[in-house]
Write a protein that holds these residues in place. Sequence first.
Motif, PDB file in Angstrom:
ATOM      1  N   ARG A   4       0.843  -1.193   0.000  1.00 28.22           N
ATOM      2  CA  ARG A   4       0.000   0.000   0.000  1.00 28.22           C
ATOM      3  C   ARG A   4       0.878   1.242   0.000  1.00 28.22           C
ATOM      4  O   ARG A   4       1.868   1.325   0.712  1.00 28.22           O
ATOM      5  CB  ARG A   4      -0.860  -0.025   1.265  1.00 28.22           C
ATOM      6  N   LYS A   5       0.504   2.214  -0.823  1.00 26.77           N
ATOM      7  CA  LYS A   5       1.256   3.467  -0.891  1.00 26.77           C
ATOM      8  C   LYS A   5       0.912   4.344   0.321  1.00 26.77           C
ATOM      9  O   LYS A   5      -0.250   4.494   0.659  1.00 26.77           O
ATOM     10  CB  LYS A   5       0.886   4.187  -2.193  1.00 26.77           C
ATOM     11  N   ILE A   6       1.928   4.865   0.967  1.00 20.79           N
ATOM     12  CA  ILE A   6       1.699   5.738   2.127  1.00 20.79           C
ATOM     13  C   ILE A   6       1.935   7.190   1.706  1.00 20.79           C
ATOM     14  O   ILE A   6       3.061   7.559   1.393  1.00 20.79           O
ATOM     15  CB  ILE A   6       2.626   5.370   3.300  1.00 20.79           C
ATOM     16  N   PRO A   7       0.883   8.022   1.693  1.00 19.94           N
ATOM     17  CA  PRO A   7       1.068   9.420   1.284  1.00 19.94           C
ATOM     18  C   PRO A   7       1.785  10.218   2.367  1.00 19.94           C
ATOM     19  O   PRO A   7       1.754   9.836   3.540  1.00 19.94           O
ATOM     20  CB  PRO A   7      -0.362   9.932   1.098  1.00 19.94           C
ATOM     21  N   VAL A   8       2.434  11.307   1.969  1.00 15.02           N
ATOM     22  CA  VAL A   8       3.179  12.110   2.946  1.00 15.02           C
ATOM     23  C   VAL A   8       2.206  12.781   3.919  1.00 15.02           C
ATOM     24  O   VAL A   8       2.552  13.039   5.078  1.00 15.02           O
ATOM     25  CB  VAL A   8       4.115  13.108   2.236  1.00 15.02           C
ATOM     26  N   SER A   9       0.975  13.024   3.460  1.00 11.38           N
ATOM     27  CA  SER A   9       0.000  13.679   4.327  1.00 11.38           C
ATOM     28  C   SER A   9      -1.394  13.388   3.806  1.00 11.38           C
ATOM     29  O   SER A   9      -1.607  13.341   2.600  1.00 11.38           O
ATOM     30  CB  SER A   9       0.294  15.182   4.321  1.00 11.38           C
ATOM     31  N   SER A  10      -2.344  13.180   4.725  1.00 16.60           N
ATOM     32  CA  SER A  10      -3.734  13.087   4.273  1.00 16.60           C
ATOM     33  C   SER A  10      -4.631  13.639   5.372  1.00 16.60           C
ATOM     34  O   SER A  10      -4.343  13.469   6.563  1.00 16.60           O
ATOM     35  CB  SER A  10      -4.114  11.651   3.911  1.00 16.60           C
ATOM     36  N   PRO A  11      -5.690  14.333   4.989  1.00 20.50           N
ATOM     37  CA  PRO A  11      -6.552  14.933   6.014  1.00 20.50           C
ATOM     38  C   PRO A  11      -7.315  13.854   6.778  1.00 20.50           C
ATOM     39  O   PRO A  11      -7.484  12.733   6.294  1.00 20.50           O
ATOM     40  CB  PRO A  11      -7.491  15.817   5.203  1.00 20.50           C
TER      41      PRO A  11
END
Length: 377
Positions: A4-11
């Motif tokens: 799974r891709k982990i984004p640098v930031s998510s709300p």
Amino acid sequence: MPPRKIPVSSPDIGERERGYVMDAVRSGWVSSLGAYIGRFETAFSRYCGTEHGIAVSNGTTALEVSLKALGVGPGDEVVVPALTFAAAAAVVVHVGAEPVLADVHPEYWCLNPEALARAIGPRTRAVIAVHSYGHPCDMDLILAVCAGRAVDVLEDCAEAHGARYRGRPMGSMGRLGTFSFYGNKIITTGEGGMVVTNDGALAERIRQLKDHAMDPGRRYYHFEAGYNFRMTNPQAALGCAQFERIEEFLAKRRSLLEWYREELEGIDGIRLNPKMEWAEPVNWIVCVELAESRSAEARDAILAALADRGIDTRPFFVALGEMPPYRGARKVGARTEGTPVADRLSRTAFNLPTSTTLGREDVARIGEALREVLNGP
Ligand SMILES: *Cc1c(COP(=O)(O)O)cnc(C)c1O
């Protein structure tokens, strides 16, 4: 299957946010009048320990309307840290003034008060003290440098909601403080911002300027060329819900940084987010500073290798003086001309995923990947 891709930031948007936003939409108050605006302004400015809060369309317009309200314009200089998000310098250009770039402090990465002292000249009207990456500026020193010199201090708190300097909240120490509520900030309204201040006259002026500079006593009479920098009621509804969760978010962000410190312990030649003894920083985003000997290419190769492992990162901001609009600006270090600390950080540092939606296992996976990439398999 790739990981799974982990984004640098998510709300982090939940039931409460959905409820408030739907309520605002259902009420029909979808533009910039409506009950949530005042409620958000009151709650957030109280949190900052200031008397006034004026909601605006984003963190950049918060800065611009602040400079305008202070009367900064052509012929004036504004001191800006040499390493920060470019909006802080762009607004200076937009009001017709000139940014002067002062170097940042090697320990905590914010405006270096010694560089500020050297940057101030006869035309200096203001300084934008940016509390970068969640760490406060050394405000007593900055205020002392500016005192008695007709230099206004504007705090850019876009990355530091909830941080404290010697017990004092962000935004309460300068003449004005500005915040951003962009999607990757500590609380979000989608797009949005706020100006906070204890100065009633300035607050009133900002309220008018952001709303077309219309004379409160005479409709459609505009006392100067104003702006439309208003926030909408549904955005403020989102802001109210997010604000009610701010302590939860800050606590989770503290845990994230502790987990990262544990996972990355023992790796030579890296340094994570700074903390000076006089500061209570917040973890807006996890920062990694590599050894000074690393090149920008080596740093970027590390980020590419992490991307191959499904981990999103971002490089530190590019030093302002390297980019076309600011190349010609005066650059001032603590002891030298030029901004060596900003230049070095912009080459050697980067950010790791920091969302309140991440779990311990995500941090473990990121830590393991970084260890591998830095030390070889
Ligand atoms: C995000 C940010 C801004 C701009 O905020 P927007 O809401 O994106 O316009 C300004 N200054 C700093 C330091 C920021 O990090």
